[in-house]
Design an enzyme around this catalytic site. Structure first.
Site: not given
Ligand code: NVA
Ligand code: CP
Length: 327
Positions: A108, A135, A138, A232, A273, A313
């Protein structure tokens, strides 16, 4: 239908066929039922999995850890700031070191190219746990949640995403929707529409799967007849300085009870998400009271499936690891 995904990376759904995505969802469903029945197949027995996080996480990190433990593997959390990929040591060099010690690597982080470089050099499967661009794990959880509510056939399913239409989640939903033949809409202001090249690519995929991709700034046309409304955060990780401008651009796209009713469908579900701003119980929510992308009423309401998504998830990430690495 059984599929052989052994040894594959999981960086974006663009790399997977419709049938492969369906297979991963079927496998997720099976692994979820097995877990509920107390069955642990230990498909990853004796393996070690590296979990690299340049950005923070609750769900993705916990899903990878619990999936590893359920399947008999050892998860090792590696903070991005310790690895310093591309700062003191190149991603290619770190990838080759990790590939000598671990059986699979989750990443990540910020640049999607880092995930690609890891995949190029590690010699073991690399799974994308979120990058600035995509992502994909997800979306498997999101589509599993849709299947649990509306059945396994996603072809023609009317699915709406509202809000920041060009972030990692929106991009991956659009790709997944094109692959599964959904009637997918994004409702977002023109400044936050997805990249044209990606929309064109998804429309080409949809032409083969019976899907449809609509990008509009009209909330009304985006949600009409829709059975799932998804949103989101308005500013993703790394974009915190953009919060005030995003509030101004997106407040008309907040998911409210009125927006849910605008679908004209009683069965419409609300998806997110997470994490989600929906009240002032967080520091950021108190600092920016208008940041909430969904009202508390919708988030806590009967149509909300956000915690099913969060649980899913685990089952979907487990499916990705078992399919690409399992015995
Ligand atoms: N679009 C958000 C998703 C978090 C799971 C981010 O990248 O912060
Ligand atoms: N939805 C998601 O990816 O959550 P986290 O950022 O907590 O992993």
């Amino acid at each position: 239908m059984a599929m052989n995904l052994h040894g594959r990376h999981f960086l974006t759904l663009l790399d997977f066929s419709s049938a492969e995505i369906r297979y991963l969802l079927d496998l997720s469903e099976k692994l979820k039922a097995d877990k509920r029945a107390g069955i642990r197949a230990k498909n990853l027995e004796g393996m070690s999995i590296a979990l690299i996080f340049e950005k923070p996480s609750t769900r993705t990190r916990c899903a990878f850890v619990t999936a590893c433990v359920d399947e008999g593997a050892h998860p090792e959390y590696l903070e991005g700031k310790d690895l310093r990929l591309g700062v003191k040591e190149s991603t290619a060099d770190v990838a080759r070191v990790l590939g000598r010690m671990f059986d699979g690597i989750e990443f990540r982080g910020f640049a999607h190219e880092t995930a690609e470089d890891l995949a190029k050099w590690a010699g073991v499967p690399v799974w994308n746990g979120l990058t600035d661009r995509y992502h994909p794990t997800q979306v498997l959880a999101d589509f599993l949640t849709v299947r649990e509510n509306f059945g396994a056939n996603l072809r023609g399913f009317p699915f709406t995403y509202v809000g920041d239409g060009r972030n990692n989640v929106a991009n991956s939903l659009m790709i997944g929707a094109a692959k599964t033949g959904m009637d997918f809409r994004i409702g977002a202001p023109a400044s936050l529409h997805p990249e044209e090249a990606l929309v064109d690519r998804c429309r080409k995929i949809a032409a083969d799967t019976g899907g449809k991709i609509t990008i509009t700034d009209s909330v009304q046309s985006a949600v009409k007849g829709s059975l799932a409304i998804y949103t989101d955060v308005w500013a993703s990780m790394g974009e915190e300085d953009k919060i005030p401008e995003r509030i101004a651009a997106l407040k008309a796209y907040r998911v409210t009870a009125e927006m849910m009713a605008m679908t004209g469908e009683a069965e419409t579900i609300f998806l997110h998400c997470l994490p989600c701003f929906h009240d002032t119980s967080t520091e950021v929510g108190r600092k920016f009271p208008d940041i909430c992308e969904a009202t508390d009423e919708v988030f806590e309401g009967l149509q909300s499936r956000v915690f099913d998504q969060a649980e899913n998830r685990l089952h979907t990430i487990k499916a990705v690891m078992v399919a690409t690495l399992g015995r």
